[in-house]
Design a protein around this motif. Structure first.
Motif, short mmCIF file in Angstrom:
data_model
loop_
_atom_site.label_atom_id
_atom_site.label_comp_id
_atom_site.label_asym_id
_atom_site.label_seq_id
_atom_site.Cartn_x
_atom_site.Cartn_y
_atom_site.Cartn_z
N PHE A 46 0.79 -1.22 0.00
CA PHE A 46 0.00 0.00 0.00
C PHE A 46 0.82 1.27 0.00
O PHE A 46 0.30 2.33 -0.33
N ALA A 47 2.08 1.19 0.38
CA ALA A 47 2.92 2.39 0.44
C ALA A 47 3.44 2.68 -0.96
O ALA A 47 4.31 2.00 -1.46
N ALA A 48 2.87 3.68 -1.58
CA ALA A 48 3.27 4.02 -2.94
C ALA A 48 4.66 4.62 -2.94
O ALA A 48 4.94 5.57 -2.23
N ASP A 49 5.54 4.04 -3.73
CA ASP A 49 6.89 4.57 -3.88
C ASP A 49 6.90 5.39 -5.17
O ASP A 49 7.09 4.86 -6.26
N LEU A 50 6.64 6.67 -5.02
CA LEU A 50 6.49 7.52 -6.19
C LEU A 50 7.79 7.66 -6.98
O LEU A 50 7.75 7.81 -8.20
N TYR A 51 8.94 7.59 -6.31
CA TYR A 51 10.22 7.65 -7.03
C TYR A 51 10.33 6.45 -7.97
O TYR A 51 10.67 6.61 -9.15
N ASP A 52 10.06 5.26 -7.45
CA ASP A 52 10.11 4.07 -8.30
C ASP A 52 9.11 4.16 -9.43
O ASP A 52 9.37 3.73 -10.55
N LEU A 53 7.96 4.73 -9.16
CA LEU A 53 6.94 4.89 -10.20
C LEU A 53 7.43 5.81 -11.31
O LEU A 53 7.36 5.48 -12.48
N ILE A 54 7.97 6.95 -10.92
CA ILE A 54 8.45 7.92 -11.90
C ILE A 54 9.62 7.36 -12.70
O ILE A 54 9.71 7.52 -13.91
N MET A 55 10.53 6.66 -12.01
CA MET A 55 11.71 6.10 -12.67
C MET A 55 11.39 4.77 -13.36
O MET A 55 12.25 4.19 -14.00
N GLN A 56 10.15 4.34 -13.25
CA GLN A 56 9.67 3.09 -13.85
C GLN A 56 10.50 1.89 -13.40
O GLN A 56 10.84 1.01 -14.17
N LYS A 57 10.81 1.87 -12.09
CA LYS A 57 11.52 0.74 -11.49
C LYS A 57 10.51 -0.20 -10.87
O LYS A 57 9.44 0.22 -10.44
N GLY A 58 10.87 -1.44 -10.77
CA GLY A 58 10.01 -2.40 -10.09
C GLY A 58 8.80 -2.77 -10.94
O GLY A 58 8.55 -2.20 -12.00
N GLN A 59 8.09 -3.73 -10.47
CA GLN A 59 6.92 -4.22 -11.18
C GLN A 59 5.69 -4.02 -10.31
O GLN A 59 5.28 -4.89 -9.57
N ARG A 60 5.12 -2.87 -10.36
CA ARG A 60 3.89 -2.57 -9.61
C ARG A 60 2.82 -2.18 -10.62
O ARG A 60 2.53 -1.01 -10.81
N PRO A 61 2.22 -3.16 -11.30
CA PRO A 61 1.23 -2.83 -12.35
C PRO A 61 0.03 -2.06 -11.82
O PRO A 61 -0.64 -1.38 -12.59
N VAL A 62 -0.23 -2.13 -10.51
CA VAL A 62 -1.38 -1.41 -9.96
C VAL A 62 -1.23 0.09 -10.17
O VAL A 62 -2.21 0.82 -10.27
N TYR A 63 0.02 0.58 -10.24
CA TYR A 63 0.25 2.01 -10.47
C TYR A 63 -0.21 2.45 -11.86
O TYR A 63 -0.46 3.62 -12.08
N LYS A 64 -0.27 1.53 -12.79
CA LYS A 64 -0.63 1.87 -14.16
C LYS A 64 -2.15 1.89 -14.38
O LYS A 64 -2.60 2.25 -15.45
N HIS A 65 -2.90 1.50 -13.37
CA HIS A 65 -4.35 1.43 -13.49
C HIS A 65 -4.97 2.25 -12.37
O HIS A 65 -5.16 1.76 -11.25
N PRO A 66 -5.29 3.52 -12.65
CA PRO A 66 -5.80 4.40 -11.60
C PRO A 66 -6.99 3.83 -10.85
O PRO A 66 -7.07 3.97 -9.62
N ALA A 67 -7.91 3.19 -11.52
CA ALA A 67 -9.09 2.65 -10.83
C ALA A 67 -8.68 1.61 -9.79
O ALA A 67 -9.18 1.60 -8.67
N GLU A 68 -7.73 0.73 -10.15
CA GLU A 68 -7.24 -0.27 -9.20
C GLU A 68 -6.50 0.38 -8.04
O GLU A 68 -6.70 0.03 -6.89
N PHE A 69 -5.63 1.32 -8.38
CA PHE A 69 -4.82 1.98 -7.35
C PHE A 69 -5.71 2.69 -6.34
O PHE A 69 -5.57 2.49 -5.13
N PHE A 70 -6.64 3.50 -6.81
CA PHE A 70 -7.47 4.28 -5.90
C PHE A 70 -8.49 3.41 -5.16
O PHE A 70 -8.99 3.81 -4.11
N ALA A 71 -8.78 2.23 -5.67
CA ALA A 71 -9.66 1.31 -4.95
C ALA A 71 -8.96 0.73 -3.73
O ALA A 71 -9.61 0.29 -2.78
N LEU A 72 -7.62 0.75 -3.72
CA LEU A 72 -6.85 0.17 -2.63
C LEU A 72 -6.44 1.18 -1.56
O LEU A 72 -5.91 0.79 -0.53
#
Length: 69
Positions: free
Chosen positions: A17-43
């Protein structure tokens, strides 16, 4: 709404649940939930601070912000 099994058992990993925005911006790691706003905000729970952040970002992007981000 039902509790997730990991919450019931006490085995909740905050990394889920702890969003790592740096990893998201740098496109590191495999967190597909970040790519789907509806899924992300549901969690997530929209705390007061999160709502303020979203509001500030939206105003800034619209050119209507009076605060620096």
């Amino acid at each position: 709404m039902q509790l997730r099994d990991d919450l019931k058992t006490g085995e909740l990993s905050l990394a889920v649940f702890a969003a790592d925005l740096y990893d998201l911006i740098m496109q590191k790691g495999q967190r597909p939930v970040y790519k789907h706003p509806a899924e992300f905000f549901a969690l997530i729970y929209p705390t007061c601070n999160l709502r303020e952040l979203v509001k500030d970002v939206a105003l800034h992007l619209a050119g209507k912000s009076d605060r620096e981000l």
